[in-house]
Scaffold this motif. Sequence first.
Motif, PDB file in Angstrom:
ATOM      1  N   ARG A  97       0.833  -1.194   0.000  1.00 52.68           N
ATOM      2  CA  ARG A  97       0.000   0.000   0.000  1.00 52.68           C
ATOM      3  C   ARG A  97       0.873   1.251   0.000  1.00 52.68           C
ATOM      4  N   LYS A  99     -10.170   1.321   2.055  1.00 49.80           N
ATOM      5  CA  LYS A  99      -9.052   1.715   1.195  1.00 49.80           C
ATOM      6  C   LYS A  99      -9.553   2.384  -0.074  1.00 49.80           C
ATOM      7  N   SER A 152      -8.383   4.120  -3.768  1.00 50.49           N
ATOM      8  CA  SER A 152      -7.326   4.227  -4.760  1.00 50.49           C
ATOM      9  C   SER A 152      -7.797   5.134  -5.887  1.00 50.49           C
ATOM     10  N   HIS A 187     -10.297  -2.121  -4.596  1.00 51.97           N
ATOM     11  CA  HIS A 187     -10.365  -1.219  -3.447  1.00 51.97           C
ATOM     12  C   HIS A 187     -11.808  -0.994  -3.005  1.00 51.97           C
ATOM     13  N   GLY A 219     -12.665   2.910  -5.694  1.00 46.51           N
ATOM     14  CA  GLY A 219     -11.682   3.208  -6.727  1.00 46.51           C
ATOM     15  C   GLY A 219     -12.215   4.359  -7.573  1.00 46.51           C
ATOM     16  N   GLY A 276     -12.069  -5.716  -3.311  1.00 48.88           N
ATOM     17  CA  GLY A 276     -11.143  -6.013  -2.224  1.00 48.88           C
ATOM     18  C   GLY A 276     -10.636  -7.423  -2.368  1.00 48.88           C
TER      19      GLY A 276
END
Lengths: 202, 559
Positions: free
Chosen positions: B88, B167, B169, B183, B186, B206
């Motif tokens: 990451r 998360k 991105s 992610h 995204g 994910g």
Amino acid sequence: MSEATRIIVDGAIVHDDWTLLELPRVEEAERKQAGKVVLFRLTGEQTHSPEQLAGVAVPTGRVIVPLGVWLAQKDLLAPRVTAGEIGICIDTHELVEDLAAATGDINVFPLIAVRFERFPDGRGYSTATLLRTRYGFRGQLRAVGDVLRDQLFLMLRCGFDAFAVRADRDIEVALTGLRDFSEPYQAAVTPDQPLWRRHTRT
Amino acid sequence: MYQYDAFDQRLVDERVAQFRDQTRRYLAGELSDDEFRPLRLQNGLYIQRHAPMLRIAIPYGHVSSKQMRMLAHIARTYDRGYGHFSTRQNIQYNWPTVESVPDILADLATVQMHAIQTSGNCIRNITTDQFAGVAPDEVIDPRPLAEILRQWSTFHPEFALLPRKFKISVSGTLHDRAVVQAHDIGLEFFRDDAGQVAARVWAGGGLGRTPILGSMIRGHLGWQHVLTYCEAILRVYNRFGRRDNAYKARIKILLKSLGAEEFARQVEAEWAHLKDGPNTLTQAEFDRVAKFFSPPAYRGLPATDAGFDAALASDPAFAAWVRRCVHPHRQPGYRAVTLSLKPTGTAPGDATDAQMDAVADLADHYSFGEIRVSHEQNLILADVELGQLHGLWQAAREHGLATPNIGLLTDIICCPGGDFCSLANAKSIPIAQAIQQTFDDLDYLHDIGELELNISGCMNACGHHHVGHIGILGVDKDGSEWYQITIGGKQGSDASLGTVIGPSFAAEEIPGVITRLIDVYVRERHADERFIDTVRRVGVAPFKAHVYAQRSEPEAAGV
């Protein structure tokens, strides 16, 4: 909830003049998933039966009543709501929409409490934010339950202005938690503008 | 690169003071383990197998030479002389003491760094393409929006205690290099028909225990609305994501149970209230942040360089490095360079303090003092003059940073695994090393060509094994370590998840298994066909047949 109970309101420690009505803990069948005991209730889940909620005795004076009890005893409690002596407590897994749908004006309540069953469960932050921003609640918004020093600043920013710090913790120490940061980046309930709208940045 | 102003600095300094006090109260017994856990995790501090592990944020993988020297200093002073660059784009240290962490954070704050939200159930470091700003196929430089998202997500009060980690991105290229589909959110930026910057919004992707690629929940989102739209997604997740089972708490599970359409409908309903609110971006704020990412002072250079061409022709070792480690650049006469952290014999992604100092020097000398970390766990110098590549190669080689294996089988993505991580079922680093030793012949390695091999020590999938062309997953079977092999996974715009080839293997069998997979590929491939293309064309069956036909202990494990 003795008269000696102290809470934080508007950044100062004061004596609490409300009684929080606690529902008797229901016997819940132990649930296990992946071998672990499940501790969190799911959003929207009912924990007490309609009969239990209708049968709860609401004491006299200024009382914070669980959402389910108010919904079950709405007509009975109506005069006391008008008198301004009823507050509502929304539990961690309960939905603010259920309160809003049942009242024409959320501001008939001078106080709404949001319960944090366990502090790592952050649903109450969205509940509080919605109360302040979507439903325009102007009264006291109180955090109750597992309320600890290190989450106070987050709660403050989501619109809480009153904090019933857990009884086994030093409330004076907890008070300092409201000042952890001076200028947050993003808009939330407060401040309601992002840093770049509040200040000129270079 | 982004530079802190007084507001950024004060926030980070206040964080250091806050965490110093939290650590003091924990060590004094005023905070229980359960109370301290979310606090330390949101500062990247894990309690690990041997010692605590501290993960430091490298926002979207950008780090200056000055910051890199501080990372070297921390490795030397508080750790055992090395650090591990993660998938990451962060760095983690495996040996600091709990007591020293406030001092480490104070040191980091002096160079505009921190460990905020590098772990815990909150919004994590924003990641992006390591070639952002220099890639020829880039349409939109995603870094200004990545920085804006970083600031917005830092201490967001409503989303500090989510059901699980989160998360985000961002990318802005034709060919995705930021794994946006793997992610929680995204954001894939593009220029719309009206010439405006917009994003395709992916959600619910994910890896981990339940690998799933994200669903596109909005095909066009104007850039001004990025923050409010993310808030709508996060609010739906924070309220309705499962909290009764940590293994089912990621947003992908909510999205799957509601269906992508219903999830998108709830997000849109929420966004209707938030749209055009205070967190809506303005051109002025975008421009303020974007100016930090304006191109460096490039020299006007011709597209070719005679010295470079001569070195390429006369020095095969240099030519091999250029082929693997040098990447195209949008500016004539410049190239991006990957410094490999995957030499045979070290843990993939590890760098010593001396190497970090050396990289800082190389960055100052060759690339405007800036370095990037890739999610493949290598370091990038993004702006190197063509005529300086030979000199850079020689200098990098002295420090073990010029292994010409980028994109090849030995450029392994690998989590720390059972040697360090308390979650792991099995070791991963020794597996990576055994494979690197087996494929140490560079000519053979180049003949095999592009191949991504990813290793995770458990189903949490930090090593991205699902999207490796070959994926290796450590599994526990009756207390011993076994490894399950997948093939056919791929990152990028045509991402796919790998297929398990069959029962798992003991550690010592793995190099042989990989060799047999490669044998099948070499036998079956068409000219210029990559391993992944062959797998997609012929399927898993021939690989499976060959691997298990030669297996000495077919009854070994039934995972």
